[in-house]
Design a protein around this motif. Sequence first.
Motif, PDB file in Angstrom:
ATOM      1  N   ILE A 221      71.448  37.467  35.748  1.00 24.82           N
ATOM      2  CA  ILE A 221      70.452  36.522  35.684  1.00 24.82           C
ATOM      3  C   ILE A 221      69.209  36.845  34.563  1.00 24.82           C
ATOM      4  N   ARG A 222      69.405  36.288  33.375  1.00 25.59           N
ATOM      5  CA  ARG A 222      68.316  36.774  32.518  1.00 25.59           C
ATOM      6  C   ARG A 222      68.070  38.131  32.577  1.00 25.59           C
ATOM      7  N   GLN A 223      69.387  39.095  32.466  1.00 25.88           N
ATOM      8  CA  GLN A 223      69.095  40.352  32.920  1.00 25.88           C
ATOM      9  C   GLN A 223      69.008  41.213  31.786  1.00 25.88           C
ATOM     10  N   LYS A 224      68.127  42.562  31.742  1.00 19.71           N
ATOM     11  CA  LYS A 224      67.980  43.239  30.596  1.00 19.71           C
ATOM     12  C   LYS A 224      69.317  43.822  30.312  1.00 19.71           C
ATOM     13  N   GLU A 225      69.229  44.166  29.160  1.00 23.53           N
ATOM     14  CA  GLU A 225      70.488  44.530  28.334  1.00 23.53           C
ATOM     15  C   GLU A 225      71.064  46.003  28.992  1.00 23.53           C
TER      16      GLU A 225
ATOM     17  N   GLU B  86      88.993  45.983  41.601  1.00 21.71           N
ATOM     18  CA  GLU B  86      88.758  44.984  40.323  1.00 21.71           C
ATOM     19  C   GLU B  86      87.509  44.587  40.023  1.00 21.71           C
ATOM     20  N   GLY B  87      87.105  44.245  38.837  1.00 23.62           N
ATOM     21  CA  GLY B  87      85.939  44.120  38.412  1.00 23.62           C
ATOM     22  C   GLY B  87      85.656  42.530  37.790  1.00 23.62           C
ATOM     23  N   MET B  88      84.572  42.086  38.082  1.00 26.60           N
ATOM     24  CA  MET B  88      84.267  40.863  37.452  1.00 26.60           C
ATOM     25  C   MET B  88      82.979  40.891  37.034  1.00 26.60           C
ATOM     26  N   SER B  89      82.661  39.704  35.910  1.00 31.46           N
ATOM     27  CA  SER B  89      81.364  39.269  35.566  1.00 31.46           C
ATOM     28  C   SER B  89      80.900  37.805  35.717  1.00 31.46           C
ATOM     29  N   VAL B  90      80.058  37.583  36.518  1.00 31.88           N
ATOM     30  CA  VAL B  90      79.705  36.327  36.879  1.00 31.88           C
ATOM     31  C   VAL B  90      78.519  35.826  36.294  1.00 31.88           C
ATOM     32  N   ASN B  91      78.347  35.048  35.100  1.00 31.17           N
ATOM     33  CA  ASN B  91      77.035  34.941  34.660  1.00 31.17           C
ATOM     34  C   ASN B  91      76.282  33.661  35.279  1.00 31.17           C
ATOM     35  N   LEU B  92      75.303  34.088  35.981  1.00 32.75           N
ATOM     36  CA  LEU B  92      74.598  32.934  36.893  1.00 32.75           C
ATOM     37  C   LEU B  92      73.379  32.418  36.051  1.00 32.75           C
TER      38      LEU B  92
ATOM     39  N   ARG C 218      66.822  34.420  42.465  1.00 32.17           N
ATOM     40  CA  ARG C 218      67.826  35.284  41.885  1.00 32.17           C
ATOM     41  C   ARG C 218      68.838  35.956  42.717  1.00 32.17           C
ATOM     42  N   SER C 219      68.231  36.629  43.860  1.00 34.76           N
ATOM     43  CA  SER C 219      68.756  37.534  44.492  1.00 34.76           C
ATOM     44  C   SER C 219      69.707  36.627  45.721  1.00 34.76           C
ATOM     45  N   ARG C 220      69.183  35.706  46.127  1.00 30.85           N
ATOM     46  CA  ARG C 220      69.907  34.585  46.660  1.00 30.85           C
ATOM     47  C   ARG C 220      70.993  33.802  46.259  1.00 30.85           C
ATOM     48  N   LEU C 221      70.885  33.720  44.835  1.00 31.74           N
ATOM     49  CA  LEU C 221      72.190  33.280  44.139  1.00 31.74           C
ATOM     50  C   LEU C 221      73.264  34.128  44.163  1.00 31.74           C
ATOM     51  N   ARG C 222      72.749  35.445  44.137  1.00 33.69           N
ATOM     52  CA  ARG C 222      73.769  36.447  43.971  1.00 33.69           C
ATOM     53  C   ARG C 222      74.496  36.413  45.266  1.00 33.69           C
ATOM     54  N   MET C 223      73.531  36.417  46.435  1.00 30.19           N
ATOM     55  CA  MET C 223      74.382  36.514  47.824  1.00 30.19           C
ATOM     56  C   MET C 223      75.565  35.381  47.955  1.00 30.19           C
TER      57      MET C 223
ATOM     58  N   ASP D  35      69.606  40.081  48.904  1.00 27.72           N
ATOM     59  CA  ASP D  35      70.653  41.284  49.200  1.00 27.72           C
ATOM     60  C   ASP D  35      70.630  41.544  50.531  1.00 27.72           C
ATOM     61  N   GLY D  36      69.447  40.970  51.249  1.00 25.85           N
ATOM     62  CA  GLY D  36      69.544  41.235  52.613  1.00 25.85           C
ATOM     63  C   GLY D  36      70.581  40.516  53.552  1.00 25.85           C
ATOM     64  N   GLY D  37      71.340  39.703  52.756  1.00 25.65           N
ATOM     65  CA  GLY D  37      72.414  38.773  53.384  1.00 25.65           C
ATOM     66  C   GLY D  37      73.726  39.463  53.251  1.00 25.65           C
ATOM     67  N   VAL D  38      74.256  40.279  54.467  1.00 28.38           N
ATOM     68  CA  VAL D  38      75.189  41.107  53.955  1.00 28.38           C
ATOM     69  C   VAL D  38      76.261  41.294  55.373  1.00 28.38           C
ATOM     70  N   ASP D  39      77.608  41.643  55.304  1.00 33.00           N
ATOM     71  CA  ASP D  39      78.262  41.941  56.541  1.00 33.00           C
ATOM     72  C   ASP D  39      78.318  43.148  57.104  1.00 33.00           C
ATOM     73  N   ILE D  40      77.869  44.204  56.233  1.00 29.31           N
ATOM     74  CA  ILE D  40      78.116  45.491  56.727  1.00 29.31           C
ATOM     75  C   ILE D  40      77.188  46.460  55.852  1.00 29.31           C
ATOM     76  N   SER D  41      76.299  47.338  56.340  1.00 29.00           N
ATOM     77  CA  SER D  41      75.418  48.272  55.537  1.00 29.00           C
ATOM     78  C   SER D  41      75.426  49.441  55.510  1.00 29.00           C
ATOM     79  N   PRO D  42      76.219  50.231  54.723  1.00 29.18           N
ATOM     80  CA  PRO D  42      76.838  51.545  54.848  1.00 29.18           C
ATOM     81  C   PRO D  42      75.686  52.763  54.558  1.00 29.18           C
ATOM     82  N   ILE D  43      74.852  52.444  53.783  1.00 29.86           N
ATOM     83  CA  ILE D  43      73.667  53.517  53.481  1.00 29.86           C
ATOM     84  C   ILE D  43      72.226  53.168  53.797  1.00 29.86           C
ATOM     85  N   ALA D  44      72.265  52.165  54.903  1.00 29.72           N
ATOM     86  CA  ALA D  44      71.047  51.576  55.277  1.00 29.72           C
ATOM     87  C   ALA D  44      70.232  52.904  56.384  1.00 29.72           C
ATOM     88  N   ASP D  45      71.041  54.076  56.417  1.00 27.64           N
ATOM     89  CA  ASP D  45      70.363  55.135  57.182  1.00 27.64           C
ATOM     90  C   ASP D  45      70.192  56.431  56.395  1.00 27.64           C
ATOM     91  N   LEU D  46      70.097  56.019  54.941  1.00 22.61           N
ATOM     92  CA  LEU D  46      69.956  57.173  53.918  1.00 22.61           C
ATOM     93  C   LEU D  46      68.697  56.921  53.172  1.00 22.61           C
TER      94      LEU D  46
END
Length: 263
Positions: free
Chosen positions: A57-61, A82-88, A117-122, A156-167
């Motif tokens: 989203i208006r992202q730096k190169e 699998e990888g995808m690019s979704v231009n928001l 921006r973050s909420r659109l990505r969620m 980015d706080g809207g997730v199902d599971i958080s594997p590195i939140a204790d690191l």
Amino acid sequence: MQSQKVIDYIVNWLKDYAEKAGVNGYVVGVSGGVDSAVVSTLCAKTGLKVLVLEMPIRQKEDQVNRAKEHIEDLKSKFPNVEGMSVNLTPVFEKLYKTFDVDDEKFPAEKLAFANTRSRLRMLTLYYYGQINGLLVCGTGNKVEDFGIGFYTKYGDGGVDISPIADLYKTEVYQLSRDLDLVKSIQEAVPTDGLWDVDRTDEQQIGATYPELEKIQKEWGTKTEADYHGRDLEVFKIFSKMNKAAQHKINPIPVCDIPEEWRN
């Protein structure tokens, strides 16, 4: 830190959780930063299906290039990725006009729309997660999630599971080296990528992650009177942000109705 033990533990934890949930694997949004790169790699090591999304989203190169480089590296190492690019950007621009944003007249709109921006990505992650039978895997670390609340609520706080939140962030960087991620990711300066101008995390927060980690590790055992000089400055920054972030750190308040009133 015993990196290999931590890596194996998280990978097994992710695999076990997905199998018990009856899903195919995980979807992860990658930004070109170290947190999302480490998380997507850990997910890939489960052997389960992993969909890695780059959502500019208006992202730096340089951010876009790092994200794409990481995706290609991951796909070359793991056949389950699998990888995808979704231009928001078009959606974001439409919202910008719809909301009639005037961030010069109303400065609060600048931050509110950065969080959009973050909420659109969620929304995007959950869409692709649902149609592919995947859980949304979070990328927040311990300082961001439980120290200063440096993330977007329901973004980015809207997730199902958080594997590195204790690191801690420094531990995440250590894992990036041990996981042999691409050099551009290992050397990337932390940034949330939510602004039109380059704004690093340190510039926004006013402190580095190692400085914040020192305070967080001592949080609750020391008071302001125990600090001096730069440590005192960082303590005040941490304290202010931690206080303001309690609505993120704590569970959503529920108004409990007295049981006797139900009769």
